[in-house]
Design an enzyme around this catalytic site. Structure first.
Site, short mmCIF file in Angstrom:
data_model
loop_
_atom_site.label_atom_id
_atom_site.label_comp_id
_atom_site.label_asym_id
_atom_site.label_seq_id
_atom_site.Cartn_x
_atom_site.Cartn_y
_atom_site.Cartn_z
CG ASP A 50 -6.48 -1.53 -1.29
OD1 ASP A 50 -6.59 -2.77 -1.38
OD2 ASP A 50 -5.59 -0.98 -0.61
CG ASP A 81 -1.99 -1.03 1.20
OD1 ASP A 81 -2.36 -1.47 0.09
OD2 ASP A 81 -2.48 -1.41 2.27
#
Length: 151
Positions: A137, A118
């Site tokens: 995501d 991330d």
């Protein structure tokens, strides 16, 4: 089957490819893994490296193998659901979810950290967001919203 072939599979492949390309560029090419932080458009957009070993917001749920298996099972379930329903709108949303889920599963399987990479962080001048996310995501969230509207 037509909705699966015309919408779900191509959208899943495209979202998976965009996720992989973004992770290769940011994590590997720009070396965010080592740098940890890069200003993009501070404070609104920053690149902050985070390795997510859990599900949403790092909530633990078994190890990497469990989460990879969960991604594959959910993707297969969505594939079957779209195949049976045959709706283009539903297939498009599920394609985003499948591409994102498999993109994050890829991270767990192939990054040495056995975690999801991330790196996108959005904050405000008066508030520092502690969380980062990635393109997969975004695909999953957009796909879920799309499915909620179309289903």
């Amino acid at each position: 089957m037509t909705a699966v072939l015309r919408y779900l599979l191509p959208i899943a492949v495209i979202s998976f490819a965009v996720d992989r390309l973004s992770k290769w560029w940011i994590v590997d090419h720009l070396n965010l893994r080592e740098l940890g932080y890069l200003d993009a458009f501070p404070p609104y957009l920053n690149l902050i490296m985070a390795w997510n070993t859990g599900i949403n917001f790092g909530i633990p749920l078994g190890g990497p193998a469990v989460l990879i298996g969960l991604s594959v099972v959910i993707s297969a379930g969505l594939f079957v659901w779209v195949w049976r329903r045959g709706e283009a709108g539903l297939a498009a949303g599920c394609g985003l979810i499948v591409g994102g889920a498999l993109g994050n599963a890829w991270d767990r399987a192939f990054y040495p950290e056995q975690a999801v990479a991330d790196f996108i962080n959005n904050s405000l001048p008066f508030w520092q967001n502690p969380f980062s996310y990635n393109v997969a995501d975004v695909a999953i969230v957009l796909g879920a919203l799309w499915v909620a509207v179309k289903a």
